[in-house]
Design a protein around this motif. Structure first.
Motif, PDB file in Angstrom:
ATOM      1  N   ASP A   1      12.934  12.599   1.826  1.00 44.76           N
ATOM      2  CA  ASP A   1      12.615  13.760   2.655  1.00 44.76           C
ATOM      3  C   ASP A   1      11.117  13.951   2.911  1.00 44.76           C
ATOM      4  O   ASP A   1      10.744  14.593   3.893  1.00 44.76           O
ATOM      5  CB  ASP A   1      13.167  15.038   2.006  1.00 44.76           C
ATOM      6  N   ASN A   2      10.259  13.428   2.033  1.00 43.63           N
ATOM      7  CA  ASN A   2       8.835  13.729   2.184  1.00 43.63           C
ATOM      8  C   ASN A   2       7.941  12.495   2.345  1.00 43.63           C
ATOM      9  O   ASN A   2       6.725  12.637   2.450  1.00 43.63           O
ATOM     10  CB  ASN A   2       8.329  14.570   1.011  1.00 43.63           C
ATOM     11  N   ARG A   3       8.504  11.319   2.332  1.00 44.96           N
ATOM     12  CA  ARG A   3       7.675  10.121   2.416  1.00 44.96           C
ATOM     13  C   ARG A   3       7.031  10.024   3.806  1.00 44.96           C
ATOM     14  O   ARG A   3       7.620  10.458   4.809  1.00 44.96           O
ATOM     15  CB  ARG A   3       8.473   8.879   2.081  1.00 44.96           C
ATOM     16  N   PRO A   4       5.841   9.429   3.868  1.00 44.72           N
ATOM     17  CA  PRO A   4       5.158   9.314   5.159  1.00 44.72           C
ATOM     18  C   PRO A   4       5.803   8.232   6.025  1.00 44.72           C
ATOM     19  O   PRO A   4       6.544   7.374   5.536  1.00 44.72           O
ATOM     20  CB  PRO A   4       3.734   8.922   4.770  1.00 44.72           C
ATOM     21  N   ALA A   5       5.479   8.259   7.293  1.00 45.03           N
ATOM     22  CA  ALA A   5       6.045   7.280   8.222  1.00 45.03           C
ATOM     23  C   ALA A   5       5.654   5.857   7.863  1.00 45.03           C
ATOM     24  O   ALA A   5       6.425   4.919   8.091  1.00 45.03           O
ATOM     25  CB  ALA A   5       5.594   7.617   9.650  1.00 45.03           C
ATOM     26  N   ASP A   6       4.469   5.680   7.270  1.00 43.53           N
ATOM     27  CA  ASP A   6       3.991   4.330   6.941  1.00 43.53           C
ATOM     28  C   ASP A   6       4.260   3.941   5.491  1.00 43.53           C
ATOM     29  O   ASP A   6       3.591   3.072   4.940  1.00 43.53           O
ATOM     30  CB  ASP A   6       2.496   4.206   7.245  1.00 43.53           C
ATOM     31  N   TRP A   7       5.260   4.527   4.858  1.00 41.40           N
ATOM     32  CA  TRP A   7       5.501   4.264   3.440  1.00 41.40           C
ATOM     33  C   TRP A   7       5.793   2.794   3.160  1.00 41.40           C
ATOM     34  O   TRP A   7       5.375   2.265   2.126  1.00 41.40           O
ATOM     35  CB  TRP A   7       6.610   5.166   2.888  1.00 41.40           C
ATOM     36  N   LYS A   8       6.472   2.115   4.073  1.00 43.31           N
ATOM     37  CA  LYS A   8       6.770   0.695   3.848  1.00 43.31           C
ATOM     38  C   LYS A   8       5.495  -0.144   3.899  1.00 43.31           C
ATOM     39  O   LYS A   8       5.329  -1.070   3.094  1.00 43.31           O
ATOM     40  CB  LYS A   8       7.781   0.177   4.868  1.00 43.31           C
ATOM     41  N   GLN A   9       4.581   0.177   4.793  1.00 43.68           N
ATOM     42  CA  GLN A   9       3.309  -0.551   4.867  1.00 43.68           C
ATOM     43  C   GLN A   9       2.486  -0.307   3.610  1.00 43.68           C
ATOM     44  O   GLN A   9       1.858  -1.235   3.090  1.00 43.68           O
ATOM     45  CB  GLN A   9       2.510  -0.133   6.117  1.00 43.68           C
ATOM     46  N   GLN A  10       2.494   0.934   3.118  1.00 42.98           N
ATOM     47  CA  GLN A  10       1.764   1.232   1.884  1.00 42.98           C
ATOM     48  C   GLN A  10       2.373   0.489   0.692  1.00 42.98           C
ATOM     49  O   GLN A  10       1.651  -0.026  -0.161  1.00 42.98           O
ATOM     50  CB  GLN A  10       1.746   2.740   1.620  1.00 42.98           C
TER      51      GLN A  10
END
Length: 148
Positions: free
Chosen positions: A112-121
């Motif tokens: 619910d709160n992860r950023p859009a770029d979480w996979k890149q991070q």
């Protein structure tokens, strides 16, 4: 006494290397293969759990190697121990500057709160972690060579 310090230090660093190797090449690939949000939730939990322990393990390992280097300064293999300590110092600095900030964000993420770029991070953390694992494997190999 120096013999005991050498053995304890090598075991502590070796187990740390094993844990970090396992995270890189066993745990994270398993988590990445889980369906839906399970892998991200598992990484967040692992980040909280290992994030609480690893700072002490890394600093403790570095301290033990520093004590070994000082106590064994005039003994065979001292240069290898100093070099191993330098590599561990690089891994600590790298961790503080590069990996810990990503981990501190990631351990709070939920679907619910992860950023859009979480996979890149996450991929950036993984890439940096592979480099850190190579560095600490090098340090461990130097400690083992110093014992020989």
């Amino acid at each position: 006494m120096l013999d005991a310090l050498e053995i304890v230090t090598t075991v502590v660093v070796g187990v740390m290397v094993g844990v970090e190797f396992s995270v890189a090449f066993v745990i994270n690939p398993i988590l990445n293969a889980l369906p839906e949000d399970s892998g991200q939730l598992g990484r967040a939990h692992g980040g909280r759990m290992l994030g609480a322990v690893m700072p002490f393990w890394y600093i403790g390992s570095l301290a033990l190697v520093g004590i070994w280097a000082a106590a064994g300064w005039h003994h065979h293999g001292a240069g290898l121990v100093v070099t191993a300590g330098t590599l561990l110092m690089v891994s600590v600095i790298m961790s503080i500057l590069l990996l810990v900030p990503i981990n501190n964000r990631g351990k709070t993420w939920t679907p619910d709160n992860r950023p859009a770029d979480w996979k890149q991070q996450t991929k950036r953390w993984d890439g940096l972690h592979y480099i850190r694992v190579a560095i600490i494997i090098g340090a461990f190999a130097l400690l083992v060579a110093a014992l020989a």
